[in-house]
Design a protein around this motif. Structure first.
Motif, PDB file in Angstrom:
ATOM      1  N   SER A 161       0.850  -1.194   0.000  1.00  0.00           N
ATOM      2  CA  SER A 161       0.000   0.000   0.000  1.00  0.00           C
ATOM      3  C   SER A 161       0.883   1.241   0.000  1.00  0.00           C
ATOM      4  N   VAL A 162       0.592   2.177  -0.909  1.00  0.00           N
ATOM      5  CA  VAL A 162       1.396   3.390  -1.042  1.00  0.00           C
ATOM      6  C   VAL A 162       0.499   4.605  -0.785  1.00  0.00           C
ATOM      7  N   THR A 163       0.965   5.513   0.066  1.00  0.00           N
ATOM      8  CA  THR A 163       0.223   6.735   0.371  1.00  0.00           C
ATOM      9  C   THR A 163       1.107   7.942   0.074  1.00  0.00           C
ATOM     10  N   LEU A 164       0.571   8.928  -0.651  1.00  0.00           N
ATOM     11  CA  LEU A 164       1.275  10.173  -0.949  1.00  0.00           C
ATOM     12  C   LEU A 164       0.455  11.334  -0.397  1.00  0.00           C
ATOM     13  N   THR A 165       1.060  12.069   0.532  1.00  0.00           N
ATOM     14  CA  THR A 165       0.401  13.238   1.115  1.00  0.00           C
ATOM     15  C   THR A 165       1.068  14.496   0.570  1.00  0.00           C
ATOM     16  N   VAL A 166       0.286  15.325  -0.155  1.00  0.00           N
ATOM     17  CA  VAL A 166       0.801  16.549  -0.761  1.00  0.00           C
ATOM     18  C   VAL A 166       0.251  17.733   0.030  1.00  0.00           C
ATOM     19  N   SER A 167       1.149  18.495   0.654  1.00  0.00           N
ATOM     20  CA  SER A 167       0.750  19.646   1.454  1.00  0.00           C
ATOM     21  C   SER A 167       0.706  20.906   0.593  1.00  0.00           C
ATOM     22  N   PRO A 168      -0.157  21.862   0.952  1.00  0.00           N
ATOM     23  CA  PRO A 168      -0.176  23.125   0.197  1.00  0.00           C
ATOM     24  C   PRO A 168       1.170  23.822   0.291  1.00  0.00           C
ATOM     25  N   SER A 169       1.505  24.642  -0.719  1.00  0.00           N
ATOM     26  CA  SER A 169       2.759  25.388  -0.688  1.00  0.00           C
ATOM     27  C   SER A 169       2.722  26.392   0.456  1.00  0.00           C
ATOM     28  N   ALA A 170       3.912  26.770   0.931  1.00  0.00           N
ATOM     29  CA  ALA A 170       4.036  27.566   2.156  1.00  0.00           C
ATOM     30  C   ALA A 170       3.838  29.054   1.892  1.00  0.00           C
ATOM     31  N   GLY A 171       2.764  29.416   1.182  1.00  0.00           N
ATOM     32  CA  GLY A 171       2.365  30.812   1.059  1.00  0.00           C
ATOM     33  C   GLY A 171       3.434  31.726   0.506  1.00  0.00           C
ATOM     34  N   VAL A 172       3.909  31.480  -0.743  1.00  0.00           N
ATOM     35  CA  VAL A 172       4.907  32.346  -1.355  1.00  0.00           C
ATOM     36  C   VAL A 172       4.236  33.675  -1.724  1.00  0.00           C
ATOM     37  N   SER A 173       4.894  34.798  -1.425  1.00  0.00           N
ATOM     38  CA  SER A 173       4.342  36.134  -1.672  1.00  0.00           C
ATOM     39  C   SER A 173       4.929  36.717  -2.942  1.00  0.00           C
ATOM     40  N   PHE A 174       4.047  37.222  -3.822  1.00  0.00           N
ATOM     41  CA  PHE A 174       4.537  37.890  -5.019  1.00  0.00           C
ATOM     42  C   PHE A 174       5.295  39.164  -4.652  1.00  0.00           C
ATOM     43  N   THR A 175       4.792  39.876  -3.639  1.00  0.00           N
ATOM     44  CA  THR A 175       5.387  41.163  -3.269  1.00  0.00           C
ATOM     45  C   THR A 175       6.781  40.994  -2.692  1.00  0.00           C
ATOM     46  N   THR A 176       6.960  40.036  -1.770  1.00  0.00           N
ATOM     47  CA  THR A 176       8.240  39.922  -1.063  1.00  0.00           C
ATOM     48  C   THR A 176       9.151  38.832  -1.605  1.00  0.00           C
ATOM     49  N   ASP A 177       8.578  37.773  -2.219  1.00  0.00           N
ATOM     50  CA  ASP A 177       9.405  36.639  -2.646  1.00  0.00           C
ATOM     51  C   ASP A 177       9.673  36.615  -4.147  1.00  0.00           C
ATOM     52  N   ILE A 178       8.769  37.162  -4.953  1.00  0.00           N
ATOM     53  CA  ILE A 178       8.891  37.013  -6.397  1.00  0.00           C
ATOM     54  C   ILE A 178       9.343  38.306  -7.069  1.00  0.00           C
ATOM     55  N   TYR A 179       8.581  39.397  -6.868  1.00  0.00           N
ATOM     56  CA  TYR A 179       8.833  40.600  -7.654  1.00  0.00           C
ATOM     57  C   TYR A 179      10.223  41.207  -7.436  1.00  0.00           C
ATOM     58  N   PRO A 180      10.763  41.277  -6.196  1.00  0.00           N
ATOM     59  CA  PRO A 180      12.086  41.915  -6.053  1.00  0.00           C
ATOM     60  C   PRO A 180      13.154  41.288  -6.941  1.00  0.00           C
ATOM     61  N   THR A 181      13.161  39.975  -7.079  1.00  0.00           N
ATOM     62  CA  THR A 181      14.162  39.324  -7.926  1.00  0.00           C
ATOM     63  C   THR A 181      13.889  39.616  -9.397  1.00  0.00           C
ATOM     64  N   LEU A 182      12.608  39.590  -9.817  1.00  0.00           N
ATOM     65  CA  LEU A 182      12.278  39.922 -11.201  1.00  0.00           C
ATOM     66  C   LEU A 182      12.676  41.360 -11.533  1.00  0.00           C
ATOM     67  N   GLN A 183      12.439  42.253 -10.588  1.00  0.00           N
ATOM     68  CA  GLN A 183      12.800  43.663 -10.817  1.00  0.00           C
ATOM     69  C   GLN A 183      14.310  43.819 -10.980  1.00  0.00           C
ATOM     70  N   ALA A 184      15.085  43.181 -10.083  1.00  0.00           N
ATOM     71  CA  ALA A 184      16.534  43.332 -10.120  1.00  0.00           C
ATOM     72  C   ALA A 184      17.145  42.673 -11.350  1.00  0.00           C
ATOM     73  N   SER A 185      16.582  41.544 -11.778  1.00  0.00           N
ATOM     74  CA  SER A 185      17.194  40.787 -12.869  1.00  0.00           C
ATOM     75  C   SER A 185      16.683  41.207 -14.237  1.00  0.00           C
ATOM     76  N   CYS A 186      15.452  41.754 -14.315  1.00  0.00           N
ATOM     77  CA  CYS A 186      14.824  41.964 -15.616  1.00  0.00           C
ATOM     78  C   CYS A 186      14.452  43.416 -15.905  1.00  0.00           C
ATOM     79  N   ALA A 187      14.177  44.219 -14.859  1.00  0.00           N
ATOM     80  CA  ALA A 187      13.712  45.594 -15.092  1.00  0.00           C
ATOM     81  C   ALA A 187      14.839  46.605 -14.945  1.00  0.00           C
ATOM     82  N   THR A 188      15.613  46.526 -13.851  1.00  0.00           N
ATOM     83  CA  THR A 188      16.663  47.530 -13.625  1.00  0.00           C
ATOM     84  C   THR A 188      17.742  47.462 -14.690  1.00  0.00           C
ATOM     85  N   SER A 189      17.827  46.330 -15.422  1.00  0.00           N
ATOM     86  CA  SER A 189      18.809  46.225 -16.505  1.00  0.00           C
ATOM     87  C   SER A 189      18.381  47.013 -17.736  1.00  0.00           C
TER      88      SER A 189
END
Length: 788
Positions: free
Chosen positions: A683-711
């Motif tokens: 018997s095989v069981t796979l438990t998939v938990s929700p992602s840990a609440g990644v924020s576009f404002t604090t986790d995603i956009y700053p890197t996109l801005q630094a790598s793609c916009a400020t250039s």
């Protein structure tokens, strides 16, 4: 020294706004330069000025200046020092180098943007490490002409085609609507949907926005359509667009639903009392029925491995032949279930075979091994050694009242002595020749053996005695003259045994060979015999192979011959006893495996389970069956065995993919032919938990801005999407288009694809972003790409 160097041709292909603008050949001139072989490098330019012309809001054709080294050594460390604008208007020039060492090229792009009509001037400084003439200045000008062109509707495609099975809806396709120039394209709307002759109303068309870029979403519906080809034209308009309306032609091909193959058996139940029976297998559906195979047979009634199943072909039509083996089974009713499946059909069909073994008494029967015995001796020499004959019961019940009748002779009589060890089988008959009163010659005798109630009594042993004159013949001597083996049903084959083959006469005993082996007791082919030499002394090796023989006692006679031997052939008596044993049993440890993961994250590491034999005999033919899945996703686990014989290791590996948060189950069956409990499952069981609440404002956009916009790349007037601010970045990626992000599915869309280099060129061009950041982006998209 020459005052000019060889010319280097520069071929440039320029693309701007998706248009091919032309090609150019520019020579790198070095006239007037007198390079010093021991001096510094010298920058040489194909031209020192460039003039551009463009309409308002448009791009001017790109210009390229070739850079070479007019001096010795290497011209490196090339860079753009500064761009200086004169008078009104700034920022209209973009410059870049294709490399930092000569030869290389300087690429210049001018954009009129919002500049008013007129002429604008600028200069650009080039620098190079150690160059004698660094820095170099290039003069630039841009002539802007007015334009009155309105917005233009652009499309990524003007046609879409669908293939749908009748009675089913189709999959949505999209056509992106884009501005074909710099003028804003607003008020987008579907003007009309026109159907060509046929059934109307089968196409749903809608726009996901009124401001370009937007997507035209097309969804066909064939639930009420007959097989055939249908067409429609969708018109898209926009106020003030000079090419409004634009059209998209949509074609729909509707086909009949294919009829799948179907496994059909002529019967699913058979009954027999010992005879073979057959079942016809045909294809009850469409197409072809391929990959026919027989699964693991399951038994009921207290006995197993009594049924053999075989297919005449692996594609339908085929015949399944079922052959029972009654020998060794006590009276009773036995049942076997034979599963049959095909590679292109889901599930299997089964045939239930019922075997009835009646209690009719089987009479006892005499079995003599060997049935003939030969003696050889030399006149005046020692008497030949006694030989034995095994007496066993080859029938049913008990063989009793065994007796020896009067010996019948040809020629001289009274030279053979017979002795019986018992009157109930098994017994041994000992034959002893008495040669003292005999002359040289050949003598024969026949010994009758009887038994009370034996169906084949009497049986006879033929005895031959050859007496050779002194010094005239070699004689075959086997030591011992009989061997026996014992094993357990389903167990390993007994080890081989050896017999010495010597010369009991005179001269040389050559030309030794093994004759045809004879069998009694119901089985055949279970013994092999081989000689290591054709000249005595030699060794005879005897090896049994019980195979699928049922429990019982089996006998064989192995004849040995030799050229010129006075007593050829001589026989070796072989007995094999197979005792009823415990069948193998599949053991799995552990019986269950649990995995955990986070939605959008990496797949869990594989785990293993030990496969062992907890019963008797050998556990072979191990195989992984068809994995069964519980509610929710399927196909997310794989399983493999490292060997088909126990002990073995079962490796189970889940693949997370785009599975949403939740708990999923699967059952992995492990089967083996002959195992009493096959199949056994993990018997095989796979438990998939929700992602840990990644924020576009604090986790995603700053890197996109630094790598793609400020250039200076993804900003207004440059590359899309516009990432110059957090608000415009989220709108460009998610709100206004599904081109870059598909909420809930990180495996589609250009954002993840370009960052990983799997969908379009790698972005940013300077190098791949850290995988930890890409994983965060995937988790954010998996959770629905929230505006958080």
């Amino acid at each position: 020294m020459r005052n000019d160097m060889p010319l280097r041709a520069v071929r440039c292909l320029v693309a701007a706004m998706g248009l091919f603008l032309g090609s150019c050949d520019q020579p790198v001139t070095t006239a007037g330069l007198d390079p010093d072989p021991e001096g510094p490098p010298v920058m040489a330019l194909s031209k020192s000025s460039a003039e551009f012309g463009a309409l308002t809001h448009a791009l001017a054709p790109m210009q390229i200046i070739a850079i070479g080294n007019a001096g010795p050594g290497i011209l490196g460390g090339l860079g753009i020092g500064k761009v200086e604008y004169f008078g009104d208007g700034a920022g209209w020039l973009t410059a870049s180098l294709s490399g930092t060492a000569a030869p290389t090229t300087l690429m210049l792009q001018a954009a009129a943007g919002n500049l008013a009509a007129g002429t604008y001037y600028a200069s650009l400084t080039l620098v190079a490490t150690g160059a004698a003439n660094s820095p170099r200045t290039i003069d630039l000008s841009l002539r802007v002409e007015p334009t009155a062109v309105g917005p233009i509707i652009g499309m990524t495609a003007t046609a879409a085609s669908f293939g749908v099975v009748t009675g089913t809806p189709g999959v949505t396709q999209q056509v992106q609507i884009l501005p074909a120039n710099d003028a804003p394209l607003t008020g987008l709307a579907i003007v009309d949907v026109t159907y060509e002759p046929g059934t109307p109303g089968w196409l749903a068309a809608r726009l996901d926005g009124t401001l370009a870029p937007a997507n035209l979403l097309l969804t066909p519906d064939a639930t009420s359509l007959s097989p055939g080809t249908y067409a429609a034209v969708v018109s898209i308009g926009a106020p003030g667009a000079i090419n409004s309306p634009r059209t998209v032609r949509v074609t729909l091909t509707v086909t009949s639903a294919p009829v799948p193959a179907s496994l059909r058996l002529s019967t699913t139940a058979l009954a027999a009392s010992g005879e073979a029976r057959s079942v016809a297998i045909t294809n009850g559906g469409g197409g072809t029925l391929d990959g026919l195979r027989i699964g693991t047979i399951s038994y009921a009634g207290g006995a197993g491995n009594w049924l053999t199943a075989a297919l005449s072909a692996t594609s339908a039509p085929s015949t399944l032949t079922l052959t029972p083996t009654v020998a060794g089974l006590p009276a009773g009713v036995y049942t076997a279930v034979v599963p049959v499946s095909a590679s292109n059909v889901t599930g299997s069909q089964s045939v239930t075979f019922t075997l009835t073994v009646t209690g009719v008494a089987i009479p006892a029967a005499l079995s003599l091994t060997p049935g003939s015995v030969g003696f050889a001796g030399t006149l005046g020499g020692a008497a030949p050694a006694p030989q034995t004959v095994s007496i066993t019961n080859a029938g049913g019940g008990t063989l009793t009242g065994i007796s020896i009748g009067p010996t019948m002779y040809t020629g001289a009589a009274g030279w053979l002595q017979t002795t019986l060890t018992a009157t109930t089988a098994p017994a041994t008959l000992t034959l002893t020749p008495i040669v003292s009163a005999l002359a040289a010659g050949t003598y024969t005798a026949t010994v009758p053996v009887g038994a009370i109630g034996a169906s084949n009594a009497p049986q006879y042993v033929t005895v031959t005695l050859v007496l050779s004159p002194p010094g005239t013949a070699p004689l075959i001597a086997l030591t011992p003259s009989a061997v026996s083996f014992a094993t357990t049903l389903g167990g390993a084959a007994p080890a081989a045994k050896t017999v010495s083959v010597g010369n009991a006469g005179t001269g040389s005993l050559a030309g030794l060979s093994v004759g045809a082996i004879t069998y009694s007791g119901g089985g055949s082919g279970w013994i092999t015999a081989s000689l290591n030499s054709t000249t005595a002394p030699a060794t005879l090796t005897v090896a049994p192979s019980p195979g699928a023989l049922p429990a019982g006692t089996y006998s064989a006679t192995v004849p040995i011959s030799a050229s010129g031997a006075g007593n050829a052939p001589q026989s070796l008596s072989v007995t094999l006893t197979i005792a009823a044993g415990t069948p193998p049993t599949i053991g799995l440890s552990p019986a269950s495996l649990a995995f955990s993961a986070t939605a959008g994250g990496a797949s869990p590491a594989a785990k293993t389970a030990a496969v062992s034999n907890t019963g008797g005999g050998a556990l072979t033919g191990l195989a992984v069956g068809t994995i069964a899945y519980g509610p929710g996703a399927s196909g997310w686990v794989s399983a493999s065995l490292n060997t088909s014989t126990a002990p073995a290791t079962l490796t189970v590996a889940p693949t997370l993919g785009a599975i949403a948060a939740g708990t999923y189950t699967a059952t992995v069956p492990v089967a083996a032919g002959g195992a009493s409990n096959s199949p056994v499952s993990v018997s095989v069981t796979l438990t998939v938990s929700p992602s840990a609440g990644v924020s576009f404002t604090t986790d995603i956009y700053p890197t996109l801005q630094a790598s793609c916009a400020t250039s200076g790349c993804h900003v207004p007037g440059k590359q899309k999407p516009d990432l110059s601010s957090r608000t415009t970045g989220y709108a460009a990626l998610v709100t206004n288009s599904t081109k870059y992000v598909t909420p809930g599915n990180p495996n589609t869309g250009l954002l993840v694809g370009t960052m990983q280099g799997t969908n379009g060129p790698l972005m940013p061009p300077s190098g791949k972003l850290p995988q930890s950041f890409i994983d965060k982006v995937r988790s954010w998209i998996q959770s629905g790409a929230p505006n958080n």
